[in-house]
Design a protein around this motif. Structure first.
Motif, PDB file in Angstrom:
ATOM      1  N   ASN A 152       0.844  -1.186   0.000  1.00 50.09           N
ATOM      2  CA  ASN A 152       0.000   0.000   0.000  1.00 50.09           C
ATOM      3  C   ASN A 152       0.884   1.241   0.000  1.00 50.09           C
ATOM      4  N   THR A 153       0.648   2.144  -0.956  1.00 51.83           N
ATOM      5  CA  THR A 153       1.475   3.342  -1.042  1.00 51.83           C
ATOM      6  C   THR A 153       0.628   4.586  -1.272  1.00 51.83           C
ATOM      7  N   LEU A 154       1.188   5.712  -0.847  1.00 55.30           N
ATOM      8  CA  LEU A 154       0.645   7.030  -1.147  1.00 55.30           C
ATOM      9  C   LEU A 154       1.730   7.830  -1.844  1.00 55.30           C
ATOM     10  N   ASN A 155       1.343   8.667  -2.808  1.00 56.29           N
ATOM     11  CA  ASN A 155       2.340   9.535  -3.419  1.00 56.29           C
ATOM     12  C   ASN A 155       2.595  10.736  -2.509  1.00 56.29           C
ATOM     13  N   ARG A 156       3.542  11.560  -2.895  1.00 55.27           N
ATOM     14  CA  ARG A 156       3.943  12.681  -2.030  1.00 55.27           C
ATOM     15  C   ARG A 156       2.785  13.622  -1.732  1.00 55.27           C
ATOM     16  N   GLU A 157       2.012  13.959  -2.751  1.00 59.15           N
ATOM     17  CA  GLU A 157       0.899  14.882  -2.553  1.00 59.15           C
ATOM     18  C   GLU A 157      -0.143  14.288  -1.614  1.00 59.15           C
ATOM     19  N   GLN A 158      -0.449  13.007  -1.792  1.00 59.08           N
ATOM     20  CA  GLN A 158      -1.412  12.353  -0.903  1.00 59.08           C
ATOM     21  C   GLN A 158      -0.905  12.341   0.537  1.00 59.08           C
ATOM     22  N   CYS A 159       0.398  12.113   0.706  1.00 58.40           N
ATOM     23  CA  CYS A 159       0.993  12.122   2.045  1.00 58.40           C
ATOM     24  C   CYS A 159       0.849  13.495   2.691  1.00 58.40           C
ATOM     25  N   GLU A 160       1.175  14.543   1.959  1.00 57.50           N
ATOM     26  CA  GLU A 160       1.100  15.894   2.501  1.00 57.50           C
ATOM     27  C   GLU A 160      -0.323  16.259   2.896  1.00 57.50           C
ATOM     28  N   ILE A 161      -1.281  15.867   2.067  1.00 57.75           N
ATOM     29  CA  ILE A 161      -2.688  16.144   2.388  1.00 57.75           C
ATOM     30  C   ILE A 161      -3.115  15.369   3.633  1.00 57.75           C
ATOM     31  N   ALA A 162      -2.716  14.086   3.704  1.00 56.97           N
ATOM     32  CA  ALA A 162      -3.078  13.247   4.850  1.00 56.97           C
ATOM     33  C   ALA A 162      -2.502  13.816   6.147  1.00 56.97           C
ATOM     34  N   ILE A 163      -1.243  14.266   6.109  1.00 57.22           N
ATOM     35  CA  ILE A 163      -0.588  14.822   7.288  1.00 57.22           C
ATOM     36  C   ILE A 163      -1.283  16.107   7.733  1.00 57.22           C
ATOM     37  N   ALA A 164      -1.618  16.968   6.773  1.00 52.21           N
ATOM     38  CA  ALA A 164      -2.311  18.215   7.094  1.00 52.21           C
ATOM     39  C   ALA A 164      -3.686  17.946   7.700  1.00 52.21           C
ATOM     40  N   GLU A 165      -4.366  16.916   7.199  1.00 55.22           N
ATOM     41  CA  GLU A 165      -5.692  16.553   7.736  1.00 55.22           C
ATOM     42  C   GLU A 165      -5.594  16.174   9.209  1.00 55.22           C
ATOM     43  N   TRP A 166      -4.573  15.397   9.570  1.00 54.76           N
ATOM     44  CA  TRP A 166      -4.419  14.994  10.968  1.00 54.76           C
ATOM     45  C   TRP A 166      -4.077  16.196  11.846  1.00 54.76           C
ATOM     46  N   THR A 167      -3.212  17.081  11.354  1.00 57.29           N
ATOM     47  CA  THR A 167      -2.861  18.280  12.117  1.00 57.29           C
ATOM     48  C   THR A 167      -4.105  19.098  12.418  1.00 57.29           C
ATOM     49  N   ASN A 168      -4.973  19.261  11.436  1.00 59.08           N
ATOM     50  CA  ASN A 168      -6.213  20.009  11.656  1.00 59.08           C
ATOM     51  C   ASN A 168      -7.159  19.280  12.596  1.00 59.08           C
ATOM     52  N   CYS A 169      -7.149  17.964  12.507  1.00 61.43           N
ATOM     53  CA  CYS A 169      -8.077  17.153  13.310  1.00 61.43           C
ATOM     54  C   CYS A 169      -7.715  17.173  14.794  1.00 61.43           C
ATOM     55  N   CYS A 170      -6.448  17.419  15.107  1.00 64.26           N
ATOM     56  CA  CYS A 170      -5.979  17.327  16.499  1.00 64.26           C
ATOM     57  C   CYS A 170      -6.685  18.301  17.435  1.00 64.26           C
ATOM     58  N   ARG A 171      -7.338  19.302  16.906  1.00 63.12           N
ATOM     59  CA  ARG A 171      -8.057  20.269  17.736  1.00 63.12           C
ATOM     60  C   ARG A 171      -9.507  19.859  17.991  1.00 63.12           C
ATOM     61  N   ASN A 172      -9.945  18.790  17.351  1.00 65.71           N
ATOM     62  CA  ASN A 172     -11.363  18.420  17.394  1.00 65.71           C
ATOM     63  C   ASN A 172     -11.527  17.042  18.026  1.00 65.71           C
ATOM     64  N   PHE A 173     -11.925  17.036  19.279  1.00 70.05           N
ATOM     65  CA  PHE A 173     -12.043  15.772  20.004  1.00 70.05           C
ATOM     66  C   PHE A 173     -13.074  14.837  19.386  1.00 70.05           C
ATOM     67  N   GLU A 174     -14.202  15.367  18.928  1.00 68.57           N
ATOM     68  CA  GLU A 174     -15.251  14.510  18.365  1.00 68.57           C
ATOM     69  C   GLU A 174     -14.751  13.784  17.114  1.00 68.57           C
ATOM     70  N   MET A 175     -13.981  14.473  16.289  1.00 66.41           N
ATOM     71  CA  MET A 175     -13.416  13.827  15.107  1.00 66.41           C
ATOM     72  C   MET A 175     -12.427  12.737  15.508  1.00 66.41           C
ATOM     73  N   ILE A 176     -11.578  13.047  16.476  1.00 61.98           N
ATOM     74  CA  ILE A 176     -10.592  12.060  16.934  1.00 61.98           C
ATOM     75  C   ILE A 176     -11.292  10.812  17.463  1.00 61.98           C
ATOM     76  N   LYS A 177     -12.325  11.014  18.258  1.00 63.55           N
ATOM     77  CA  LYS A 177     -13.044   9.886  18.872  1.00 63.55           C
ATOM     78  C   LYS A 177     -13.614   8.958  17.807  1.00 63.55           C
ATOM     79  N   ASN A 178     -14.077   9.520  16.701  1.00 60.19           N
ATOM     80  CA  ASN A 178     -14.631   8.698  15.625  1.00 60.19           C
ATOM     81  C   ASN A 178     -13.553   8.048  14.768  1.00 60.19           C
ATOM     82  N   LEU A 179     -12.385   8.657  14.725  1.00 62.85           N
ATOM     83  CA  LEU A 179     -11.295   8.148  13.885  1.00 62.85           C
ATOM     84  C   LEU A 179     -10.517   7.013  14.522  1.00 62.85           C
ATOM     85  N   ILE A 180     -10.456   6.994  15.853  1.00 62.71           N
ATOM     86  CA  ILE A 180      -9.497   6.120  16.524  1.00 62.71           C
ATOM     87  C   ILE A 180     -10.176   5.187  17.522  1.00 62.71           C
TER      88      ILE A 180
END
Length: 243
Positions: free
Chosen positions: A2-30
């Motif tokens: 399973n692989t992601l290209n560079r752009e997909q990686c950067e988007i995925a990382i940014a999504e998690w950074t934004n999510c870290c402020r939202n407990f409800e999103m985290i609770k559903n993700l993990i």
């Protein structure tokens, strides 16, 4: 693999950074009983590219699921750039997770020969592991995984509520010596979150625990010969020793 290209990686990382402020999103993700699972091809890819004693596991969100992205590093701890990066999605285990640790017992044999080389005395003693020693790695791993299973969501709630998510991990640094072994037969590596107390930071910190599984290459009758190694990762933040 399973692989992601560079752009997909950067988007995925940014999504998690934004999510870290939202407990409800985290609770559903993990779900705290879910794990990452890297197969032998993904580990071999890392082994070929990595030049450091550690490697980076970057956390991201891809297709609305948490992912762990493997980043090989150079000798100075910088990410090695590639067209694609191996990753694993956080998923439920499809079988029991068996951790095995073998304790070594030492047998000391004594023999006394006479001057004419006749045996005149002999005995053997078995020396058990020293009592009162620190907990084994396996005990620590199980305790950390159970702590995450029971208290992981509470940990996230406090981090979001009191610290605005700023202290939540973005990546982990993982020692590669045991995780990428030279012996053959690796089938997969299961990666579980854990919680353990840090004496340095005087607080509970998350960790990733990497557990290796090997094929039975000696025809001993078991499907898998478990040769578990428990690699303990360091979360960033707060332990951001590279990049």
């Amino acid at each position: 693999m399973n692989t992601l290209n560079r752009e997909q990686c950067e988007i995925a990382i940014a999504e998690w950074t934004n999510c870290c402020r939202n407990f409800e999103m985290i609770k559903n993700l993990i779900p705290t009983n879910y794990v990452f699972n890297f197969d032998a091809d993904e580990v071999d890819w890392m082994k070929k590219l990595n030049k450091n004693s550690d490697f980076c596991t970057q956390i991201g969100i891809y297709e609305n699921k948490m992912v762990a992205i493997l980043y090989p590093m150079d000798v100075d701890g910088r990410k090695i750039y590639a067209d694609n990066y191996a990753y694993s999605t956080l998923n439920e285990l499809d079988r029991d997770l068996r951790l095995v640790e073998t304790e070594a017992y030492t047998v000391v044999k004594n023999a006394v020969l006479s001057k004419d080389l006749r045996k005149v005395d002999g005995n053997s003693d078995m020396y058990f592991p020293v009592s009162g020693k620190p907990m084994m790695d396996q005990d620590k791993a199980v305790a950390a995984i159970e702590s995450w299973r029971n208290d992981g969501i509470s940990w996230f709630f406090r981090e979001c509520d009191e610290f605005g998510g700023n202290r939540i991990f973005k990546r982990f640094y993982v020692p590669s010596n045991d995780l990428i072994p030279s012996k053959p037969g690796l089938t997969n590596i299961v990666c579980s979150f854990g919680l353990k107390f840090s004496d340095v930071y005087q607080r509970i910190l998350p960790t990733l625990i990497f557990i290796s599984f090997y094929q039975d290459l000696q025809n001993t009758g078991s499907i898998e010969r478990i040769s578990n190694t428990y690699d303990w990762s360091e979360p960033c933040p707060p332990i951001c020793k590279y990049m």
